[in-house]
Design a protein around this motif. Structure first.
Motif, PDB file in Angstrom:
ATOM      1  N   SER A 226       0.884  -1.165   0.000  1.00 11.75           N
ATOM      2  CA  SER A 226       0.000   0.000   0.000  1.00 11.75           C
ATOM      3  C   SER A 226       0.924   1.218   0.000  1.00 11.75           C
ATOM      4  CB  SER A 226      -0.884  -0.009   1.247  1.00 11.75           C
ATOM      5  OG  SER A 226      -1.664   1.164   1.309  1.00 11.75           O
ATOM      6  N   GLU A 227       0.830   2.016  -1.054  1.00 13.74           N
ATOM      7  CA  GLU A 227       1.723   3.156  -1.196  1.00 13.74           C
ATOM      8  C   GLU A 227       1.017   4.464  -0.866  1.00 13.74           C
ATOM      9  OE1 GLU A 227       5.043   2.227  -4.371  1.00 13.74           O
ATOM     10  OE2 GLU A 227       3.044   2.094  -5.272  1.00 13.74           O
TER      11      GLU A 227
ATOM     12  N   CYS B 259       2.493  -2.222   8.906  1.00 16.17           N
ATOM     13  CA  CYS B 259       2.091  -0.883   8.485  1.00 16.17           C
ATOM     14  C   CYS B 259       2.876   0.155   9.275  1.00 16.17           C
ATOM     15  CB  CYS B 259       0.594  -0.715   8.734  1.00 16.17           C
ATOM     16  SG  CYS B 259      -0.072   0.862   8.174  1.00 16.17           S
TER      17      CYS B 259
ATOM     18  N   ARG C 206      -5.424   0.533   5.587  1.00 16.49           N
ATOM     19  CA  ARG C 206      -4.450  -0.078   4.675  1.00 16.49           C
ATOM     20  C   ARG C 206      -4.322  -1.583   4.887  1.00 16.49           C
ATOM     21  NH1 ARG C 206      -1.281   3.742   2.006  1.00 16.49           N
ATOM     22  NH2 ARG C 206      -1.538   5.859   2.788  1.00 16.49           N
TER      23      ARG C 206
ATOM     24  N   ALA D 131      -7.409  -3.392   3.603  1.00 14.83           N
ATOM     25  CA  ALA D 131      -7.438  -3.442   2.136  1.00 14.83           C
ATOM     26  C   ALA D 131      -6.470  -4.508   1.617  1.00 14.83           C
ATOM     27  CB  ALA D 131      -7.101  -2.075   1.551  1.00 14.83           C
ATOM     28  N   LEU D 132      -5.285  -4.572   2.210  1.00 12.18           N
ATOM     29  CA  LEU D 132      -4.323  -5.602   1.806  1.00 12.18           C
ATOM     30  C   LEU D 132      -4.869  -6.995   2.105  1.00 12.18           C
ATOM     31  CD1 LEU D 132      -1.011  -3.932   3.017  1.00 12.18           C
ATOM     32  CD2 LEU D 132      -1.683  -4.330   0.632  1.00 12.18           C
TER      33      LEU D 132
ATOM     34  N   SER E  91       0.772   5.582   9.216  1.00  7.65           N
ATOM     35  CA  SER E  91      -0.324   5.164   8.341  1.00  7.65           C
ATOM     36  C   SER E  91      -1.261   4.161   8.997  1.00  7.65           C
ATOM     37  CB  SER E  91       0.251   4.558   7.051  1.00  7.65           C
ATOM     38  OG  SER E  91       0.933   5.549   6.317  1.00  7.65           O
TER      39      SER E  91
END
Length: 149
Positions: free
Chosen positions: A55-56, A78, A87, A90-91, A82
């Motif tokens: 996740s960028e 993470c 994130r 979502a991953l 962030s």
């Protein structure tokens, strides 16, 4: 996730530990755990051969997750800056879908005190607690599983 990302992934790993582990883990545990990212060997195969996603953000990679083998969540980290932005979720959504696509009926992992609550909210079940040693320091963690069907 690409081979060129390895140094940045290790930096995310260390940042995640440094920013989230204190308070849940002793200083000795934090130092032992972060050493895994800094030494050659422990993460090499997982980072190079696993099914990984990143996740960028504006400053580069903010989070990453890896399946290795395809039925095991091997890594989920993470950066502190962030955290709690969705994130990791979502991953996990994408890796769970990828595991299903590859024919996996369930996933397994070994969860830390940090990741266990997130995974439980997503339907993962604790299979058994276990105690391991990292660099001679004892850690409690949890074997967990998730049915994908």
């Amino acid at each position: 996730m690409a081979p060129r990302d390895e140094a940045e992934l290790r930096a995310v790993y260390v940042d995640a530990i440094d920013s989230t582990a204190p308070g849940l883990y002793s200083e000795a545990q934090v130092m032992a755990w972060r050493s895994v990212a800094l030494l050659p060997g422990p993460l090499d195969e997982t980072l190079r051969r696993g099914i990984g996603l990143v996740s960028e953000g504006e400053r580069g990679i903010e989070a990453f997750a890896v399946l290795h083998p395809s039925d095991r969540l091997a890594l989920l980290y993470c950066r502190g800056r962030s955290a709690r932005q969705g994130r990791a979720a979502a991953l996990l959504d994408r890796l769970e879908a990828e595991a299903r696509r590859r024919g996996c009926r369930s996933l397994r992992t070994e969860a830390s005190l940090i990741s266990r609550p997130l995974l439980e909210r997503r339907g993962w079940q604790v299979v058994a607690p276990e105690r391991i040693e990292i660099a001679g320091v004892s850690f409690d963690r949890f074997r967990m599983a998730l049915a994908l069907d």
